[in-house]
Design an enzyme around this catalytic site. Structure first.
Site, PDB file in Angstrom:
ATOM      1  N   HIS A   1     -84.170 -37.754 -22.742  1.00  0.00           N
ATOM      2  CA  HIS A   1     -84.892 -36.556 -23.164  1.00  0.00           C
ATOM      3  C   HIS A   1     -83.943 -35.370 -23.369  1.00  0.00           C
ATOM      4  O   HIS A   1     -82.869 -35.309 -22.766  1.00  0.00           O
ATOM      5  CB  HIS A   1     -85.966 -36.210 -22.146  1.00  0.00           C
ATOM      6  CG  HIS A   1     -87.113 -37.173 -22.152  1.00  0.00           C
ATOM      7  ND1 HIS A   1     -88.253 -36.967 -21.427  1.00  0.00           N
ATOM      8  CD2 HIS A   1     -87.305 -38.350 -22.812  1.00  0.00           C
ATOM      9  CE1 HIS A   1     -89.097 -37.968 -21.625  1.00  0.00           C
ATOM     10  NE2 HIS A   1     -88.532 -38.823 -22.465  1.00  0.00           N
TER      11      HIS A   1
ATOM     12  N   GLU B   1     -84.007 -32.196 -22.494  1.00  0.00           N
ATOM     13  CA  GLU B   1     -83.646 -31.367 -21.347  1.00  0.00           C
ATOM     14  C   GLU B   1     -82.676 -32.102 -20.413  1.00  0.00           C
ATOM     15  O   GLU B   1     -81.769 -31.493 -19.863  1.00  0.00           O
ATOM     16  CB  GLU B   1     -84.887 -30.858 -20.599  1.00  0.00           C
ATOM     17  CG  GLU B   1     -85.918 -31.898 -20.246  1.00  0.00           C
ATOM     18  CD  GLU B   1     -86.957 -32.160 -21.316  1.00  0.00           C
ATOM     19  OE1 GLU B   1     -86.605 -32.652 -22.408  1.00  0.00           O
ATOM     20  OE2 GLU B   1     -88.146 -31.931 -21.050  1.00  0.00           O
TER      21      GLU B   1
ATOM     22  N   CYS C   1     -91.476 -33.822 -19.134  1.00  0.00           N
ATOM     23  CA  CYS C   1     -92.189 -34.889 -18.428  1.00  0.00           C
ATOM     24  C   CYS C   1     -91.937 -34.705 -16.928  1.00  0.00           C
ATOM     25  O   CYS C   1     -91.154 -33.839 -16.519  1.00  0.00           O
ATOM     26  CB  CYS C   1     -91.704 -36.258 -18.909  1.00  0.00           C
ATOM     27  SG  CYS C   1     -90.011 -36.652 -18.413  1.00  0.00           S
TER      28      CYS C   1
ATOM     29  N   CYS D   1     -88.100 -35.322 -16.004  1.00  0.00           N
ATOM     30  CA  CYS D   1     -87.245 -34.189 -16.386  1.00  0.00           C
ATOM     31  C   CYS D   1     -87.547 -32.961 -15.534  1.00  0.00           C
ATOM     32  O   CYS D   1     -86.640 -32.207 -15.186  1.00  0.00           O
ATOM     33  CB  CYS D   1     -87.409 -33.873 -17.875  1.00  0.00           C
ATOM     34  SG  CYS D   1     -86.619 -35.094 -18.948  1.00  0.00           S
TER      35      CYS D   1
END
Length: 176
Positions: A102, A104, A130, A133
Site C-alpha cells: 500500500h 502509505e 486499511c 497500514c
C-alpha cells in the site's frame, strides 16, 4: 514581495489541497490496476516521503499474477482450468489484492530506509488507510491523516481514532 492570493480559499485550505493534489498525482504511478493510491508524509509544510501502491521492486506486477491469487501448481492440478480461475477470481473479489504494497506503507518504508523520522508528521492519502497500514501509522508516530476516499473497510480509520490520531476526510477543491 506580495503573497499570491486565491479568492475564496484560505491559506491552510490551499496548503491541504496542494498536498492532496500531490498524493493524487502520485497515485498515477501505482502499478495495481484495481486501485491507484498515492500518499505523502508532511512535516512543517514540506513533503518528507511519498509512496504509491504496487508490487515490491523485483516482484511480479499485479496483472502478471492475478494480484497474488494464483493457485500453486499442486493445488491447481486438482481443478479444471475454468474452476481454478473462478477460485482465484473469487479470492481476489472477496479479499482484494495481496500482491501490492500500500502507498502509505511504501512512504513509511522509504522514510525508514533513509533514516527520516516520521514522528509527528501528517499523512495525505487518496484512500483511507486499511487496518494494517493504520497500525503502521500509529507505530510510526503519525499525528493526523487526511484522506479523499473511504476504504471498503472502516476498521483502519476506527483504529486511528482509537489511538487519538486525527482523521479528516479531505474535500478536494480542485483548481482554484
Amino acid at each position: 514581495m506580495s503573497e499570491i492570493s486565491f479568492p475564496g480559499i484560505g491559506r491552510d485550505i490551499l496548503r491541504k489541497d496542494v498536498f492532496m493534489r500531490i498524493a493524487i498525482e502520485l497515485s498515477r504511478l501505482g502499478t495495481c490496476p484495481r486501485k491507484a493510491v498515492g500518499a505523502i508524509l508532511v512535516r512543517d509544510g514540506r513533503c518528507i516521503a511519498w509512496g504509491y501502491n504496487g508490487a515490491p521492486a523485483g516482484l511480479p506486477h499485479c496483472e502478471d499474477n492475478n494480484h497474488g491469487w494464483v493457485l500453486q501448481p499442486e493445488y491447481r492440478e486438482q481443478y479444471e482450468d475454468h474452476d481454478a480461475i473462478e477460485i482465484e477470481n473469487t479470492m481476489l473479489s472477496e479479499y482484494g489484492c495481496r500482491n501490492a504494497t500500500h502507498a502509505e506503507a511504501n512512504a513509511l518504508a522509504f522514510a525508514a530506509r533513509q533514516g527520516i523520522s516520521t514522528d509527528g508528521t501528517t499523512l495525505f492519502v487518496t484512500v483511507a488507510p486499511c487496518d494494517v497500514c493504520s497500525k503502521l501509522l500509529i507505530a510510526a508516530g503519525i499525528r493526523r491523516v487526511y484522506y479523499e476516499e473511504e476504504y471498503r473497510d472502516p476498521a483502519g480509520i476506527e483504529l486511528l481514532k482509537l489511538a487519538g490520531i486525527g482523521t479528516v476526510k479531505q474535500e478536494f477543491h480542485g483548481d482554484t
